[in-house]
Every structure is written in structure tokens, then in C-alpha cells.
Scaffold this motif. Sequence first.
Motif, mmCIF file in Angstrom:
data_model
loop_
_atom_site.group_PDB
_atom_site.id
_atom_site.type_symbol
_atom_site.label_atom_id
_atom_site.label_comp_id
_atom_site.label_asym_id
_atom_site.label_seq_id
_atom_site.Cartn_x
_atom_site.Cartn_y
_atom_site.Cartn_z
ATOM 1 N N ILE A 33 0.765 -1.315 -0.056
ATOM 2 C CA ILE A 33 0.002 -0.072 -0.293
ATOM 3 C C ILE A 33 0.968 1.314 -0.112
ATOM 4 O O ILE A 33 0.704 2.273 -0.849
ATOM 5 N N ALA A 34 1.927 1.199 0.826
ATOM 6 C CA ALA A 34 2.688 2.521 1.060
ATOM 7 C C ALA A 34 3.470 2.662 -0.299
ATOM 8 O O ALA A 34 3.767 3.969 -0.742
ATOM 9 N N GLU A 35 4.094 1.433 -0.701
ATOM 10 C CA GLU A 35 4.977 1.508 -2.067
ATOM 11 C C GLU A 35 4.031 2.173 -3.220
ATOM 12 O O GLU A 35 4.688 2.960 -3.954
ATOM 13 N N ARG A 36 3.012 1.369 -3.373
ATOM 14 C CA ARG A 36 2.411 2.005 -4.576
ATOM 15 C C ARG A 36 1.530 3.303 -4.353
ATOM 16 O O ARG A 36 1.586 4.069 -5.253
ATOM 17 N N TYR A 37 1.107 3.958 -3.396
ATOM 18 C CA TYR A 37 0.728 4.952 -2.926
ATOM 19 C C TYR A 37 1.805 6.066 -3.300
ATOM 20 O O TYR A 37 1.668 7.180 -3.542
ATOM 21 N N SER A 38 3.073 5.821 -3.202
ATOM 22 C CA SER A 38 4.145 6.658 -3.196
ATOM 23 C C SER A 38 4.417 7.049 -4.599
ATOM 24 O O SER A 38 5.056 8.074 -4.807
ATOM 25 N N SER A 60 1.985 7.989 -6.373
ATOM 26 C CA SER A 60 0.996 9.087 -6.783
ATOM 27 C C SER A 60 1.717 10.125 -7.178
ATOM 28 O O SER A 60 2.515 10.586 -6.689
ATOM 29 N N SER A 95 1.638 13.214 -6.119
ATOM 30 C CA SER A 95 1.949 14.051 -5.156
ATOM 31 C C SER A 95 3.228 13.844 -4.326
ATOM 32 O O SER A 95 3.991 14.621 -4.069
ATOM 33 N N THR A 148 -4.303 3.525 3.564
ATOM 34 C CA THR A 148 -3.780 4.533 2.572
ATOM 35 C C THR A 148 -3.920 5.678 3.274
ATOM 36 O O THR A 148 -2.779 6.545 2.969
ATOM 37 N N THR A 149 -4.884 6.239 3.966
ATOM 38 C CA THR A 149 -4.805 7.388 4.646
ATOM 39 C C THR A 149 -3.617 7.634 5.828
ATOM 40 O O THR A 149 -3.087 8.537 5.553
ATOM 41 N N ALA A 177 -0.814 6.207 5.583
ATOM 42 C CA ALA A 177 0.374 6.193 4.504
ATOM 43 C C ALA A 177 0.536 7.568 4.117
ATOM 44 O O ALA A 177 1.551 8.040 4.217
ATOM 45 N N TYR A 178 -0.690 8.039 3.651
ATOM 46 C CA TYR A 178 -0.625 9.599 3.154
ATOM 47 C C TYR A 178 0.029 10.633 4.408
ATOM 48 O O TYR A 178 0.754 11.278 4.027
#
Length: 135
Positions: A57-62, A64, A66, A104-105, A107-108
Motif C-alpha cells: 500500500i505504501a509503495e504503490r501510493y508513493s 501518486s 503528489s 492508505t490514509t 500512509a498519506y
Amino acid sequence: MATIKPAKKPKSTSTKGHYITNAELIAAIAEAKELSAKRGIHPPVATDKLAKGLWMIAERYSFSPSFAGYSFREDMVAFAVVNLVANWYKFDPAKSDNPFAFYTTAAYRSFLQFLHEEKKQRMDDTQRQIKAFCE
């Protein structure tokens, strides 16, 4: 002249292409809590399966837009994973059935916290360089 609207595409129920689903996360959470309860460990310890899911989750969200442009993206991911693994047990399946959104939130917010600390560090370095230059 009337405009023709394109027909809405029906929402897919397939999980093909998803790297982790809510069902997998809920099962991993339940397994980790059960194992920790059997062993009498508090706070509960994350299993390898759960930790891998949180890392994904953290890897894929990174990636994005932003966060993708930072040179220290991998450091942000590591910081977020540490926070996620330390606080994974705070998700309550009785309140929500969407752990993906919860993590996800988290991690954000970890990314934002890391960026804030990085900004403070850079400001301190800049102040130190200016002070050394003026002396």
C-alpha cells in the motif's frame, strides 16, 4: 441539437489487477490479532502477510503524482511502513469494512509527516550554512 451522452460503463466487481483487496487485508488482520491473542502479546504483532500488504500500500501510493517526484521517495515509504506496522492494530473491523482506505490514509499522513520533518531539516541545514558563510 441535442448532445448524446456516452453510456456509463458498469462497475466491475473483478479484483483482477488489484495488488491487495479489502478481503485479504481483513483476513490478515484477523489472523494477526488471533495469533497475538493466543500468545498473550499486547500490542498485537503484525504477521509477515499483513506487513507485506501494508508495504505494498505504501509503495504503490508513493507513486501518486503528489509524492513521485521526490528524490527521497524510498525513505518516505520506509517511514510510512514503520508507522503502519507499528499502528496496524488500530483498525477496527466492527466500525468499517474498508481497511485499504484506512491504511492508505495513514500512509498519506506518514508521507506528509516525513515531508514536514525533511523541510525542517533542510531549513536547519540552510540556516547553518548561512551562519557559517557570514562568520
